[in-house]
Design an enzyme around this catalytic site. Structure first.
Site, PDB file in Angstrom:
ATOM      1  N   TYR A 173      53.921  50.281 110.474  1.00  0.00           N
ATOM      2  CA  TYR A 173      52.695  49.501 109.928  1.00  0.00           C
ATOM      3  C   TYR A 173      51.514  49.955 110.335  1.00  0.00           C
ATOM      4  CZ  TYR A 173      49.605  45.380 109.440  1.00  0.00           C
ATOM      5  OH  TYR A 173      48.501  44.646 108.737  1.00  0.00           O
ATOM      6  N   SER A 215      43.643  47.617 109.233  1.00  0.00           N
ATOM      7  CA  SER A 215      44.017  46.721 110.254  1.00  0.00           C
ATOM      8  C   SER A 215      43.405  47.377 111.553  1.00  0.00           C
ATOM      9  CB  SER A 215      45.351  46.631 110.245  1.00  0.00           C
ATOM     10  OG  SER A 215      45.847  46.241 111.473  1.00  0.00           O
TER      11      SER A 215
HETATM   12  P1  NDP Z   1      51.066  38.108 103.068  1.00  0.00           P
HETATM   13  O1  NDP Z   1      52.530  38.786 103.793  1.00  0.00           O
HETATM   14  O2  NDP Z   1      50.703  36.758 103.039  1.00  0.00           O
HETATM   15  O3  NDP Z   1      50.826  39.015 101.741  1.00  0.00           O
HETATM   16  C1  NDP Z   1      51.288  40.234 101.591  1.00  0.00           C
HETATM   17  C2  NDP Z   1      51.202  40.490  99.873  1.00  0.00           C
HETATM   18  O4  NDP Z   1      51.919  41.602  99.495  1.00  0.00           O
HETATM   19  C3  NDP Z   1      52.132  39.339  99.250  1.00  0.00           C
HETATM   20  O5  NDP Z   1      51.874  38.956  98.097  1.00  0.00           O
HETATM   21  C4  NDP Z   1      53.469  40.144  99.193  1.00  0.00           C
HETATM   22  O6  NDP Z   1      54.391  39.682  98.125  1.00  0.00           O
HETATM   23  C5  NDP Z   1      52.825  41.703  98.678  1.00  0.00           C
HETATM   24  N1  NDP Z   1      53.990  42.433  98.776  1.00  0.00           N
HETATM   25  C6  NDP Z   1      54.690  42.878  99.818  1.00  0.00           C
HETATM   26  N2  NDP Z   1      55.598  43.466  99.675  1.00  0.00           N
HETATM   27  C7  NDP Z   1      55.493  44.050  98.247  1.00  0.00           C
HETATM   28  C8  NDP Z   1      56.200  44.668  97.055  1.00  0.00           C
HETATM   29  N3  NDP Z   1      57.375  45.597  97.648  1.00  0.00           N
HETATM   30  N4  NDP Z   1      55.805  44.563  95.984  1.00  0.00           N
HETATM   31  C9  NDP Z   1      54.778  43.969  95.902  1.00  0.00           C
HETATM   32  N5  NDP Z   1      54.021  43.150  96.436  1.00  0.00           N
HETATM   33  C10 NDP Z   1      54.433  43.207  97.619  1.00  0.00           C
HETATM   34  O7  NDP Z   1      49.981  39.086 104.108  1.00  0.00           O
HETATM   35  P2  NDP Z   1      48.365  38.701 104.262  1.00  0.00           P
HETATM   36  O8  NDP Z   1      47.893  38.031 103.217  1.00  0.00           O
HETATM   37  O9  NDP Z   1      48.329  38.678 105.735  1.00  0.00           O
HETATM   38  O10 NDP Z   1      48.125  40.567 104.208  1.00  0.00           O
HETATM   39  C11 NDP Z   1      47.361  40.966 103.039  1.00  0.00           C
HETATM   40  C12 NDP Z   1      46.903  42.329 103.655  1.00  0.00           C
HETATM   41  O11 NDP Z   1      46.057  42.258 104.697  1.00  0.00           O
HETATM   42  C13 NDP Z   1      47.844  43.113 104.086  1.00  0.00           C
HETATM   43  O12 NDP Z   1      47.618  44.658 103.681  1.00  0.00           O
HETATM   44  C14 NDP Z   1      47.747  43.095 105.546  1.00  0.00           C
HETATM   45  O13 NDP Z   1      48.363  44.488 106.238  1.00  0.00           O
HETATM   46  C15 NDP Z   1      46.423  43.047 105.923  1.00  0.00           C
HETATM   47  N6  NDP Z   1      46.111  42.508 107.133  1.00  0.00           N
HETATM   48  C16 NDP Z   1      46.349  41.207 107.428  1.00  0.00           C
HETATM   49  C17 NDP Z   1      45.955  40.523 108.618  1.00  0.00           C
HETATM   50  C18 NDP Z   1      46.132  39.072 108.912  1.00  0.00           C
HETATM   51  O14 NDP Z   1      46.006  38.614 110.213  1.00  0.00           O
HETATM   52  N7  NDP Z   1      46.807  38.312 108.064  1.00  0.00           N
HETATM   53  C19 NDP Z   1      45.289  41.395 109.654  1.00  0.00           C
HETATM   54  C20 NDP Z   1      45.045  42.819 109.364  1.00  0.00           C
HETATM   55  C21 NDP Z   1      45.503  43.378 108.009  1.00  0.00           C
HETATM   56  P3  NDP Z   1      55.488  38.641  98.384  1.00  0.00           P
HETATM   57  O15 NDP Z   1      54.979  37.192  98.725  1.00  0.00           O
HETATM   58  O16 NDP Z   1      56.687  38.847  97.276  1.00  0.00           O
HETATM   59  O17 NDP Z   1      56.237  39.210  99.580  1.00  0.00           O
END
Ligand code: NDP
Length: 242
Positions: A163, A150
């Protein structure tokens, strides 16, 4: 960057957080490019919906790996490794995408339990999964491990707390692994930073922004495919912005 129709053919790729947001788009994109996907997440019905979307397109049937990264213990990680080796004998790609936002508050008020949980899910669990799966990745001719970073994993910013710290850790973990494997040309480790993308995490971080101005996850998939494909085989230890 030119990607062929079957750019990821014959590759087996595990995606964490494959049920939603960027991970879901990546799972669909990898399957579209011919990969066998392993969908890891904690929400079975959402994972099944991604499974259904992949099979409805007559793409290679994915495998579901139900796992809560907050609660998983050594046995759970070992089971993933054993199942994977039994089914495929190797792993070609690992997209470490799942993470949580934690609190958006100053360190002086940061809730300690949230801190521990966020560092665990976003950093320690990624270390554990990668470490456990390394022997399977070594069996590949050309394995790619992609960590998700990020902007706040490179520059600390107020109120991003655990985070941000976890993403700095992810950048470090990726660089360390890359350096430790610099004599092995069949495996590489990189970070990807998606940038601002319309997902539920982004909504939670910025509830009042106009989300129609953001890209959706499908719009950044070329970089995710390229970094997983043999076209990027000389790239390691990098942090790539989408
Ligand atoms: P989302 O919240 O849409 O997706 C996150 C995913 O992680 C979901 O599938 C969630 O599952 C899963 N997850 C969270 N906790 C757990 C757990 N304990 N066990 C298993 N799965 C888990 O976020 P994004 O798609 O936006 O994020 C994806 C990646 O991109 C992340 O690493 C984020 O930090 C990074 N990122 C995103 C940005 C953005 O603007 N969107 C910017 C910079 C980085 P569940 O649905 O069950 O919660």
């Amino acid at each position: 960057m030119r990607l062929s129709e079957q750019e990821l053919k014959n590759k087996t790729i595990l995606i964490t957080g494959a049920n939603d947001g960027i991970g879901k788009s990546a799972a669909l994109a990898y399957a579209e490019k011919g990969a066998k996907t392993i969908l890891l997440g904690r929400n079975i019905s959402a994972l099944e919906s991604v499974y259904d979307q992949i099979t409805a397109k007559k793409l290679i049937e994915p495998m579901i790996s139900l796992m809560d990264l907050e609660k998983a213990d050594g046995k759970d990680y070992q089971m993933i490794y054993e199942n994977l080796m039994k089914e495929f004998g190797r792993l070609d790609g690992l997209l470490l995408n799942a993470s949580i936002l934690g609190d958006r508050s100053p360190i002086t008020h940061y809730d300690s339990e949230t801190w521990v949980r966020t560092i665990h899910v976003n950093l320690t669990a990624q270390f554990l999964l990668t470490k456990t799966l390394l022997p399977a990745l070594y069996q590949s001719d050309n394995a790619s491990v992609i960590f998700t970073s990020s902007g706040v994993g490179k520059v600390g910013k107020a109120f991003w707390g655990a985070y941000s710290v976890s993403k700095f850790g992810i950048e470090g973990l990726s660089q360390i692994l890359s350096s430790e494997h610099d004599d092995q040309d069949n495996i590489r480790f990189n970070c990807i930073n998606p940038g601002p993308i319309r997902t539920k995490m982004r909504k939670k971080a910025y509830p009042y922004e106009d989300e129609t101005l953001l890209k959706n996850p499908n719009e950044i998939m070329d970089k995710y495919i390229w970094l997983m494909s043999d076209k990027s085989k000389d790239i390691t230890g990098q942090s790539i912005d989408c």
